[in-house]
Design a protein around this motif. Structure first.
Motif, mmCIF file in Angstrom:
data_model
loop_
_atom_site.group_PDB
_atom_site.id
_atom_site.type_symbol
_atom_site.label_atom_id
_atom_site.label_comp_id
_atom_site.label_asym_id
_atom_site.label_seq_id
_atom_site.Cartn_x
_atom_site.Cartn_y
_atom_site.Cartn_z
ATOM 1 N N ARG A 274 0.846 -1.179 0.000
ATOM 2 C CA ARG A 274 0.000 0.000 0.000
ATOM 3 C C ARG A 274 0.886 1.234 0.000
ATOM 4 N NH1 ARG A 274 -5.339 -1.237 1.359
ATOM 5 N NH2 ARG A 274 -5.655 -3.403 2.046
ATOM 6 N N ASP A 275 0.284 2.392 -0.158
ATOM 7 C CA ASP A 275 1.072 3.627 -0.196
ATOM 8 C C ASP A 275 1.919 3.781 1.061
ATOM 9 O OD1 ASP A 275 0.169 5.208 -2.711
ATOM 10 O OD2 ASP A 275 -1.705 4.519 -1.837
ATOM 11 N N ARG A 276 1.350 3.430 2.199
ATOM 12 C CA ARG A 276 2.102 3.588 3.453
ATOM 13 C C ARG A 276 3.343 2.696 3.498
ATOM 14 N NH1 ARG A 276 -2.777 1.055 5.298
ATOM 15 N NH2 ARG A 276 -2.466 -1.156 5.849
ATOM 16 N N ASP A 277 3.295 1.565 2.771
ATOM 17 C CA ASP A 277 4.458 0.678 2.749
ATOM 18 C C ASP A 277 5.623 1.313 1.976
ATOM 19 O OD1 ASP A 277 3.199 -1.483 4.149
ATOM 20 O OD2 ASP A 277 2.051 -1.874 2.318
ATOM 21 N N LEU B 200 6.083 4.541 1.708
ATOM 22 C CA LEU B 200 6.571 5.618 2.567
ATOM 23 C C LEU B 200 7.464 5.066 3.671
ATOM 24 C CD1 LEU B 200 6.565 8.598 3.297
ATOM 25 C CD2 LEU B 200 4.469 8.195 4.637
ATOM 26 N N ARG B 201 7.068 3.935 4.251
ATOM 27 C CA ARG B 201 7.894 3.322 5.283
ATOM 28 C C ARG B 201 9.221 2.854 4.697
ATOM 29 N NH1 ARG B 201 4.444 -0.018 7.139
ATOM 30 N NH2 ARG B 201 5.065 -1.884 5.985
#
Length: 537
Positions: free
Chosen positions: A349-352, A354-355
């Motif tokens: 996902r997008d948050r992955d 970013l992480r």
């Protein structure tokens, strides 16, 4: 026998953007033993230009070879050009044997022999011994069916001999360096360069790796002989840069240290670049000064991902703390680090993303290499990804630099946006720019400038390619539907051979085998054998 080795032009971005070329080590490794066996061998490197099919055929015909050996450094993405090229070569050279080797044909021999009848033989696994034995059998018109490591037509359907024995003594066969003009090959900013192998294989069990099973097990050359060969390349041919093709050259601390000390004793100003494991760098913290003294300028660290759960799932075996430590240790010794980041192992996902960027910033590598996961049927990873959608059905783009598998939660355009954003942030951050412009080591500044020049071109090219060339499928087929059943049971090319599950369809045309036998008797092998035989799984 007159033998022509052909290195086909490769379509991947990495081959086309830097206007530098490295020698085709695989073909040279087969060429040396063939020369020593008394054959007249010549190399046609079609990467220069790159040559068109018409130009390749014209140059090949002028040599009038009795056998044409084809291989390529890529895997899946290089096969379509081989198929097209060998069809044209068959028309121009109707009586020549055409032999195909490499990682992709080692595992896809059934489909290749069925779909490309112009190819007479496939060499599976390491080629030095197998190709030499096969050429001897063809020249002396003796039976070839029992030669380990080959695949061919038999009674109208593709079959394979038992796997070839592992080459335990890697010094038993030499590289045919005389086949190339060293002045044509360069790397690292236009410096004369070669590709070498100190070792073959890898002792680790990463489940996505398409190379580990091909080599079966890790072995290394005699460290002192290898160092002497590199010194000879410098003194005799002016080679300055040594690019290691090894998956893991540092796996044995003793062997690697012995090599470093022997190379230091040779007192030659070589630049060494390659790939290794972060664990090995941490293990060798006390001898990294030998790395630097021997000429090691950069190591690519196969970090692959920045999530502990993903690393466990792909059996990477490393830890994030060791990865960070390895980068710090290399920097302390003025050795550049390149960290890989492979996206697509999971349904990110997008948050992955970013992480992942945050983790990369905390690692602080000198350079990064962003790649897309590319599934190979013979790896365990393929089975776990078999139900995922394929968005790139043109296998010429299965080169790790194009998106192949769909990410369910993020559309392809946004995956590309994240990849390009991460690359830009990592290479334009103040720390990276500081090393580019004001690092006290002049050689490091030069290496960084070269990397930035290439990276800038690739960055824009990949965006342009995505917008105007790639055409990702909106609702592509499942991976297994597109590419076939998993082959992980036959992953080890040199050790275990799973019996061919393909049975011949009922047919009254066992013509392929007759064609093969007819060629031995001087019959024109270009004569059409009729429609290709169908096969069933």
């Amino acid at each position: 026998m007159h033998i022509l080795l052909v290195n086909p032009p490769h379509p991947s971005i990495g081959s086309r953007i830097p206007r530098e070329h490295l020698p085709p080590l695989g073909l040279l490794s087969v060429g040396g033993p063939l020369i020593d066996a008394g054959h007249a061998v010549q190399l046609l490197d079609a990467e220069f230009g790159p040559l068109s099919i018409r130009q390749i055929v014209k140059q090949a015909a002028s040599f009038a070879p009795e056998a044409v050996l084809v291989s390529h450094s890529g895997s899946t993405s290089g096969h379509p050009i081989v198929a097209e090229m060998t069809r044209a070569l068959r028309r121009a050279l109707p009586k020549a044997w055409i032999i195909y080797g490499g990682v992709f044909p080692t595992y896809h021999w059934r489909e290749i022999l069925t779909g490309e009848p112009q190819i007479n033989f496939i060499v599976r696994g390491e080629g030095e011994q197998t190709a030499t034995r096969l050429i001897h059998a063809l020249e002396t018109r003796t039976p070839f069916q029992a030669i380990p490591g080959i695949a061919y037509w038999y009674n109208g359907w593709p079959t394979a001999a038992p796997p070839a024995p592992l080459i335990r003594d890697l010094d038993a066969y030499r590289v045919g360096w005389e086949l190339i003009d060293h002045s044509q090959y360069s790397y690292w900013g236009g410096r004369r360069a070669v590709v070498v192998q100190f070792s073959r294989g890898c002792p680790h069990i990463c489940n996505y790796c398409g190379q580990r099973g091909f080599w079966t097990r890790w072995r290394h050359r005699d460290p002192r002989k290898f160092a002497a060969e590199l010194a000879w390349l410098y003194r005799s041919h002016g080679v300055e840069v040594i690019n290691f093709a090894d998956e893991n050259p540092t796996a044995s601390r003793w062997a690697w240290r012995t090599f470093l000390e022997a190379l230091i004793a040779e007192n030659v100003p070589l630049t060494l670049v390659g790939s290794t494991r972060a664990d090995d760098i941490v293990r060798d913290a006390d001898i990294l000064h030998l790395y630097k003294k021997a000429g090691v300028a950069r190591f690519l660290l196969g970090i692959e991902n920045y999530d502990e759960g993903t690393l466990r799932k792909i059996h990477k075996g490393g830890t994030m703390s060791k990865d960070r430590q390895a980068i710090r240790l290399l920097r302390q010794h003025d050795i550049l680090s390149m960290a890989t980041y492979v996206v697509g192992f999971e349904e990110e996902r997008d948050r992955d993303y970013l992480r992942g960027l945050k983790q990369l910033l905390s690692y602080d590598p000198d350079q990064i290499q962003m790649l897309y996961v590319t599934p190979h049927r013979w790896t365990p990873y393929y089975r776990s990804a078999a139900k995922r959608k394929v968005i790139q059905t043109d296998i010429r783009k299965w080169d790790y630099k194009h998106q192949v598998l769909a990410t369910q939660n993020v559309p392809p355009w946004r995956v590309l946006l994240w990849v390009k954003f991460i690359e830009a942030v990592m290479q334009l951050r103040p720390r990276s720019l500081c090393r580019l412009f004001v690092h006290p080591d002049r050689a490091i500044r030069a290496a960084m400038r070269w990397y930035y020049r290439i990276g800038r071109k690739v960055w824009f090219h990949e965006i342009w390619s995505f917008l105007f060339q790639d055409h990702p499928e909106k609702d592509g087929p499942a991976l297994e539907e597109f590419w076939g059943e998993p082959q992980d049971r036959e992953q080890y090319a040199m050790e275990r051979l799973f019996q061919c599950p393909i049975q011949p369809a009922k047919s009254d045309r066992p013509v392929a085998y007759a064609l093969l036998q007819g060629q031995q008797q001087g019959i024109d092998p270009a004569a059409s054998p009729g429609p290709p035989l169908t096969i069933t799984r």
